[in-house]
Each structure stands twice: as C-alpha cells, then as structure tokens.
Design a protein around this motif. Structure first.
Motif, mmCIF file in Angstrom:
data_model
loop_
_atom_site.group_PDB
_atom_site.id
_atom_site.type_symbol
_atom_site.label_atom_id
_atom_site.label_comp_id
_atom_site.label_asym_id
_atom_site.label_seq_id
_atom_site.Cartn_x
_atom_site.Cartn_y
_atom_site.Cartn_z
ATOM 1 N N ILE A 206 -7.564 25.605 -26.730
ATOM 2 C CA ILE A 206 -8.995 25.537 -27.402
ATOM 3 C C ILE A 206 -9.250 24.180 -25.589
ATOM 4 O O ILE A 206 -10.088 24.368 -25.622
ATOM 5 C CB ILE A 206 -8.819 25.056 -28.649
ATOM 6 N N THR A 207 -8.415 23.063 -25.453
ATOM 7 C CA THR A 207 -8.243 22.230 -25.306
ATOM 8 C C THR A 207 -8.328 22.920 -23.381
ATOM 9 O O THR A 207 -9.665 22.361 -23.025
ATOM 10 C CB THR A 207 -8.011 21.208 -24.714
ATOM 11 N N TYR A 208 -7.922 24.172 -23.019
ATOM 12 C CA TYR A 208 -7.946 24.776 -21.546
ATOM 13 C C TYR A 208 -9.146 24.716 -21.361
ATOM 14 O O TYR A 208 -10.249 24.602 -21.007
ATOM 15 C CB TYR A 208 -7.052 25.629 -21.872
ATOM 16 N N ALA A 209 -10.029 25.622 -22.458
ATOM 17 C CA ALA A 209 -11.473 25.907 -22.788
ATOM 18 C C ALA A 209 -12.534 24.639 -22.233
ATOM 19 O O ALA A 209 -13.792 25.102 -21.946
ATOM 20 C CB ALA A 209 -12.149 26.913 -23.871
ATOM 21 N N VAL A 210 -12.362 23.984 -23.386
ATOM 22 C CA VAL A 210 -13.066 22.571 -23.769
ATOM 23 C C VAL A 210 -12.900 22.459 -21.932
ATOM 24 O O VAL A 210 -14.316 21.824 -21.080
ATOM 25 C CB VAL A 210 -12.795 22.027 -24.555
ATOM 26 N N GLY A 211 -11.691 22.053 -21.333
ATOM 27 C CA GLY A 211 -11.423 21.910 -19.725
ATOM 28 C C GLY A 211 -12.831 22.203 -18.900
ATOM 29 O O GLY A 211 -12.760 21.754 -17.795
ATOM 30 N N LEU A 212 -12.277 24.056 -19.085
ATOM 31 C CA LEU A 212 -13.278 24.735 -18.433
ATOM 32 C C LEU A 212 -14.578 24.383 -17.807
ATOM 33 O O LEU A 212 -15.562 24.234 -17.225
ATOM 34 C CB LEU A 212 -12.759 25.777 -18.936
ATOM 35 N N LEU A 213 -14.953 24.704 -19.887
ATOM 36 C CA LEU A 213 -16.180 24.507 -19.706
ATOM 37 C C LEU A 213 -17.246 22.699 -19.127
ATOM 38 O O LEU A 213 -18.531 22.730 -18.668
ATOM 39 C CB LEU A 213 -16.499 24.038 -21.223
ATOM 40 N N PHE A 214 -16.009 21.461 -19.714
ATOM 41 C CA PHE A 214 -16.029 20.903 -19.119
ATOM 42 C C PHE A 214 -16.339 20.169 -17.548
ATOM 43 O O PHE A 214 -17.103 19.528 -16.747
ATOM 44 C CB PHE A 214 -15.454 19.495 -19.477
ATOM 45 N N GLY A 215 -15.344 20.526 -16.559
ATOM 46 C CA GLY A 215 -15.316 21.318 -15.189
ATOM 47 C C GLY A 215 -17.088 21.844 -14.896
ATOM 48 O O GLY A 215 -17.461 21.171 -13.844
ATOM 49 N N VAL A 216 -17.104 23.117 -15.118
ATOM 50 C CA VAL A 216 -18.279 23.465 -14.976
ATOM 51 C C VAL A 216 -19.952 22.899 -15.327
ATOM 52 O O VAL A 216 -20.566 22.771 -14.267
ATOM 53 C CB VAL A 216 -18.823 25.389 -15.258
ATOM 54 N N THR A 217 -19.701 22.312 -16.516
ATOM 55 C CA THR A 217 -20.827 21.858 -16.522
ATOM 56 C C THR A 217 -21.148 20.284 -15.239
ATOM 57 O O THR A 217 -22.006 19.750 -14.915
ATOM 58 C CB THR A 217 -20.847 21.124 -17.861
ATOM 59 N N THR A 218 -20.098 20.002 -14.611
ATOM 60 C CA THR A 218 -20.299 18.750 -15.198
ATOM 61 C C THR A 218 -19.888 18.792 -12.831
ATOM 62 O O THR A 218 -20.614 18.256 -11.513
ATOM 63 C CB THR A 218 -18.401 17.139 -14.137
ATOM 64 N N GLY A 219 -19.102 20.317 -12.716
ATOM 65 C CA GLY A 219 -19.263 20.552 -11.445
ATOM 66 C C GLY A 219 -21.189 20.686 -10.948
ATOM 67 O O GLY A 219 -20.617 20.998 -9.757
#
Length: 219
Positions: A206-219
């Motif tokens: 779950i946290t990895y998925a959240v991290g990926l989402l956050f990274g894509v969003t901010t990137g």
C-alpha cells in the motif's frame, strides 16, 4: 517475561513501520538521501514512541498491582481469620478437601501470608512486579534493531533492487518475530508467521503504491 514480550512486539513494529515508510518513499523517489532521512526519522520517532508507550502501560499495570497488594495487606492485618478462610475456599475450589484446604491455607499463611494470598487471589508475585523500565528499554532496543533491518536493506542495494531487497529482509524478519511470538505464547507458529508476513506485505504494498502515485503526481 514481560520485557521479552515487549521486545518481540517492538521488533515486529519496527520492521513493519520503518519498512512501510522507506518503501513508500522509495516509490516516490530514487534519491538515497531522502530515503535515509525518512527512514532514520521514522526509526528514532518510532523507537521513542514505543518505549514511552510501554513505560506508561506497564507503569499503570504496576500501580494497579501495588494498589491491590496494599489492600490485601490491610485485609490481612484487620481480618486475618476471614482472609485465611478465603484462601482455604480458593484451594477447595481447586479440588482439595475442606480439611486439606484449611491446612494448606494455614501453613501458607504462617509462612508468608501476603505472598500466599497475593498469588492465590490476585495472581501477583509481590517480589516480582512488572518493571516499566525493563519493558521500555526492551521496546526501544527491539524497535531500533527491527527498524534497522528494512532501512539497511533498502539503502545499500542498487536502485533497481532496493524494494525487492527490503521486501526480502522484511519477510525474513517477520518470519522470525512470528515464530518467537508463537513460542512465547505456545501458539501455532504457522498462523503467527502468516499473520506477520501478511501485515508486512500489505503495509509495503500500500505504501509503495501511495509513493508511486505521489511521485507521479509531483513529477
């Protein structure tokens, strides 16, 4: 035994908590410094929180035990005959004959009244009360050791292997803490291990998925 229980729980919590955070950060960024900073912050905060929580919890338990012992001591001083009869009734309920129960109660009372009544009535050993400091230090050290496992595992490998290396280290650690906790509680090891690994895997996923989402969003 209380400190050992606290140690196992602390190690388990350290593994899952720190793993969840560093894997989440690794999903958002490949920056090693960011992962290290987040992991160390999680490790320090979690260890202190775990130690403080155990200290407060066990202190409350110790206060309760001491209050019960004070009451028992007062009753032994003010109504010794009634207390001895009560102790005899406890042994009768355990299967002894009335005469034998009365004799056992009398002999135990003569030897050490408080110890006999505390153990039989309260399940407390007056000479071995739970120690909040032991539990706190056990939690602090265990959480730190447990948390270091995923932190080191995710920082040292190359970028492409970080998450997989951390996941492998976490599974190994959770298998170990699950096995130890099962042995301490005389439970089935497979169930404890399965619960531990499942919780750890879900946390990291779950946290990895959240991290990926956050990274894509901010990137």
């Amino acid at each position: 035994m209380n400190w050992l229980r606290a140690g196992v729980l602390g190690a388990n919590d350290g593994i899952v908590s720190v793993a969840g955070l560093v894997v989440g950060v690794a999903g958002a960024t490949a920056n090693r410094s960011a992962i290290v900073i987040a992991g160390v912050a999680s490790l320090v905060a979690g260890a202190l929180s775990m130690a403080g929580g155990e200290y407060v919890s066990v202190s409350t338990q110790r206060d309760t035990e001491q209050a019960a012992l004070r009451l028992e001591r007062y009753e032994l001083e003010t109504m010794p005959e009634a207390e001895e009869r009560e102790l005899a009734e406890i042994y009768e309920d355990k299967g002894l004959s009335p005469d034998l129960a009365a004799e056992v109660a009398r002999e135990l009372t003569e030897k050490n009244a408080l110890e006999a009544h505390a153990e039989a009535e309260l399940g407390i050993d007056p000479d071995d009360l739970t120690s909040p400091w032991h539990a706190a230090w056990a939690s602090l050290v265990a959480f730190t050791c447990g948390g270091l496992l995923p932190l080191v595992a995710i920082v040292l490998p190359p970028v492409g292997w970080r998450v997989w290396a951390c996941a492998g280290a976490v599974v190994f650690g959770l298998v170990l803490t699950g096995w130890v906790s099962a042995r301490l509680g005389n439970a089935v090891a497979r169930r404890a291990i399965a619960r531990n690994v499942t919780v750890g895997a879900l946390t990291m996923g779950i946290t990895y998925a959240v991290g990926l989402l956050f990274g894509v969003t901010t990137g």
